[in-house]
Scaffold this motif. Structure first.
Motif, mmCIF file in Angstrom:
data_model
loop_
_atom_site.group_PDB
_atom_site.id
_atom_site.type_symbol
_atom_site.label_atom_id
_atom_site.label_comp_id
_atom_site.label_asym_id
_atom_site.label_seq_id
_atom_site.Cartn_x
_atom_site.Cartn_y
_atom_site.Cartn_z
ATOM 1 N N LEU A 84 34.880 18.819 81.099
ATOM 2 C CA LEU A 84 35.236 17.429 80.867
ATOM 3 C C LEU A 84 36.732 17.284 80.594
ATOM 4 O O LEU A 84 37.361 16.323 81.051
ATOM 5 C CB LEU A 84 34.417 16.874 79.701
ATOM 6 N N ALA A 85 37.325 18.252 79.895
ATOM 7 C CA ALA A 85 38.768 18.220 79.630
ATOM 8 C C ALA A 85 39.556 18.359 80.931
ATOM 9 O O ALA A 85 40.550 17.654 81.139
ATOM 10 C CB ALA A 85 39.153 19.332 78.650
ATOM 11 N N ALA A 86 39.120 19.254 81.827
ATOM 12 C CA ALA A 86 39.796 19.427 83.118
ATOM 13 C C ALA A 86 39.679 18.157 83.958
ATOM 14 O O ALA A 86 40.650 17.717 84.588
ATOM 15 C CB ALA A 86 39.212 20.623 83.872
ATOM 16 N N PHE A 87 38.486 17.566 83.968
ATOM 17 C CA PHE A 87 38.269 16.320 84.702
ATOM 18 C C PHE A 87 39.160 15.221 84.137
ATOM 19 O O PHE A 87 39.819 14.484 84.874
ATOM 20 C CB PHE A 87 36.787 15.927 84.606
ATOM 21 N N ASN A 88 39.174 15.107 82.814
ATOM 22 C CA ASN A 88 39.979 14.100 82.127
ATOM 23 C C ASN A 88 41.463 14.280 82.429
ATOM 24 O O ASN A 88 42.191 13.313 82.642
ATOM 25 C CB ASN A 88 39.735 14.225 80.622
ATOM 26 N N GLN A 89 41.921 15.535 82.440
ATOM 27 C CA GLN A 89 43.331 15.823 82.700
ATOM 28 C C GLN A 89 43.708 15.418 84.128
ATOM 29 O O GLN A 89 44.758 14.820 84.356
ATOM 30 C CB GLN A 89 43.618 17.308 82.481
ATOM 31 N N ALA A 90 42.845 15.746 85.090
ATOM 32 C CA ALA A 90 43.111 15.385 86.481
ATOM 33 C C ALA A 90 43.151 13.863 86.648
ATOM 34 O O ALA A 90 44.044 13.324 87.316
ATOM 35 C CB ALA A 90 42.062 15.992 87.401
ATOM 36 N N ILE A 115 27.377 19.727 81.420
ATOM 37 C CA ILE A 115 28.720 19.210 81.171
ATOM 38 C C ILE A 115 29.279 19.878 79.918
ATOM 39 O O ILE A 115 28.836 19.602 78.814
ATOM 40 C CB ILE A 115 28.699 17.680 81.012
ATOM 41 N N THR A 116 30.257 20.759 80.124
ATOM 42 C CA THR A 116 30.870 21.462 79.002
ATOM 43 C C THR A 116 32.150 20.751 78.582
ATOM 44 O O THR A 116 32.752 20.026 79.390
ATOM 45 C CB THR A 116 31.207 22.920 79.381
ATOM 46 N N LYS A 175 21.048 22.180 76.520
ATOM 47 C CA LYS A 175 22.288 22.499 75.815
ATOM 48 C C LYS A 175 23.003 21.212 75.437
ATOM 49 O O LYS A 175 22.860 20.189 76.106
ATOM 50 C CB LYS A 175 23.204 23.329 76.711
ATOM 51 N N GLU A 176 23.806 21.314 74.400
ATOM 52 C CA GLU A 176 24.588 20.161 73.955
ATOM 53 C C GLU A 176 25.553 19.741 75.056
ATOM 54 O O GLU A 176 26.117 20.566 75.754
ATOM 55 C CB GLU A 176 25.358 20.536 72.686
ATOM 56 N N LYS A 177 25.748 18.435 75.206
ATOM 57 C CA LYS A 177 26.663 17.900 76.212
ATOM 58 C C LYS A 177 27.925 17.395 75.529
ATOM 59 O O LYS A 177 27.914 16.992 74.378
ATOM 60 C CB LYS A 177 26.000 16.776 76.994
ATOM 61 N N ALA A 178 29.022 17.433 76.278
ATOM 62 C CA ALA A 178 30.325 17.027 75.747
ATOM 63 C C ALA A 178 30.505 15.515 75.865
ATOM 64 O O ALA A 178 29.913 14.872 76.720
ATOM 65 C CB ALA A 178 31.437 17.736 76.517
ATOM 66 N N TYR A 179 31.330 14.986 74.976
ATOM 67 C CA TYR A 179 31.694 13.572 75.011
ATOM 68 C C TYR A 179 33.023 13.410 75.738
ATOM 69 O O TYR A 179 33.833 14.325 75.776
ATOM 70 C CB TYR A 179 31.889 13.030 73.585
ATOM 71 N N PHE A 180 33.264 12.209 76.272
ATOM 72 C CA PHE A 180 34.575 11.878 76.792
ATOM 73 C C PHE A 180 35.497 11.653 75.618
ATOM 74 O O PHE A 180 35.170 10.914 74.692
ATOM 75 C CB PHE A 180 34.530 10.584 77.613
ATOM 76 N N ASP A 181 36.646 12.283 75.642
ATOM 77 C CA ASP A 181 37.682 12.046 74.641
ATOM 78 C C ASP A 181 38.843 11.340 75.326
ATOM 79 O O ASP A 181 38.912 11.277 76.560
ATOM 80 C CB ASP A 181 38.182 13.370 74.043
ATOM 81 N N ALA A 182 39.760 10.862 74.543
ATOM 82 C CA ALA A 182 40.964 10.262 75.113
ATOM 83 C C ALA A 182 41.780 11.354 75.801
ATOM 84 O O ALA A 182 41.706 12.531 75.446
ATOM 85 C CB ALA A 182 41.791 9.610 74.002
ATOM 86 N N VAL A 183 42.544 10.959 76.793
ATOM 87 C CA VAL A 183 43.422 11.893 77.485
ATOM 88 C C VAL A 183 44.461 12.390 76.491
ATOM 89 O O VAL A 183 44.923 11.645 75.624
ATOM 90 C CB VAL A 183 44.115 11.191 78.683
ATOM 91 N N GLU A 184 44.824 13.662 76.618
ATOM 92 C CA GLU A 184 45.801 14.251 75.703
ATOM 93 C C GLU A 184 47.094 13.443 75.735
ATOM 94 O O GLU A 184 47.622 13.132 76.798
ATOM 95 C CB GLU A 184 46.084 15.700 76.120
#
Length: 199
Positions: free
Chosen positions: A96-102, A91-92, A176-185
């Motif tokens: 995660l940003a693309a998933f979050n945006q969708a 999970i990069t 490898k380091e995994k990404a965190y969920f951030d708030a939607v932009e």
């Protein structure tokens, strides 16, 4: 006996190093599995929402004069959200940003649909619609919980593979380091709410 002492010390040192490296690897594997399980729970929550949205759209289509463009926006956003997938083993931040945006696009389209429904008293009184609306609200809470638990699973994994000297061995084993969920932009901006009491 003295001639075997260096060999005994060497064997003990090798066994100690082996045991230490094995511990690093096995702990990383366990923590990685926790992250993957948490990610599976996130996907399950989003899948439940997608299923409910499909039922909601069918219910709303029953209102003959309902805005077609609003429904199409929800259907298109739902298709885009379900098409965005992530490999849980890698999970990069970009994935995660693309998933979050969708998913954010789907949430936005759904919000517009629910606001538009206010103009349709028959639809607002429809028991199926009301039940689906309640289930969607419940599902949004489940999504928030699943995302929070995912971040809670990522933290110990990232800590384990980044601390010294674990980081020397974690890279060798492919962790490898995994990404965190951030708030939607744009989530930090206040939501504009407009009530049209003239209609």
């Amino acid at each position: 006996m003295k001639k075997y002492l260096p060999w005994i010390i060497l064997v003990v040192v090798i066994l100690g190093i082996y045991s230490y490296v094995k511990g690093i690897n096995n702990t990383a594997v366990t923590l990685d599995q926790n992250v993957q399980e948490a990610w599976g729970n996130v996907q399950t929550s989003y899948q439940r929402r997608n299923d409910l949205i499909g039922n909601l759209v069918k219910t709303v289509k029953g209102a003959a004069d309902f805005e077609k463009s609003t429904l199409e926006a929800v259907v298109n956003a739902r298709a885009k959200a379900t098409a965005t997938t992530i490999d849980p083993t890698n999970i990069t931040p970009e994935q995660l940003a693309a998933f979050n945006q969708a998913q954010g696009g789907l949430s936005s389209a759904l919000s517009r649909l629910l606001v538009t429904v206010e103009k349709y008293p028959d639809l607002k009184a429809n028991q199926n619609f009301l039940k689906l609306q309640d289930e969607l609200a419940s599902t949004e809470n489940q999504i928030l919980t699943a995302r929070t638990r995912f971040n809670e699973a990522v933290k110990p994994y990232n800590n384990h593979i980044k601390i010294f000297p674990n980081n020397l061995f974690a890279g060798m084993f492919g962790f490898k380091e995994k990404a965190y969920f951030d708030a939607v932009e744009g989530a930090e901006k206040p939501v504009e709410v407009e009530f049209d009491f003239g209609n």
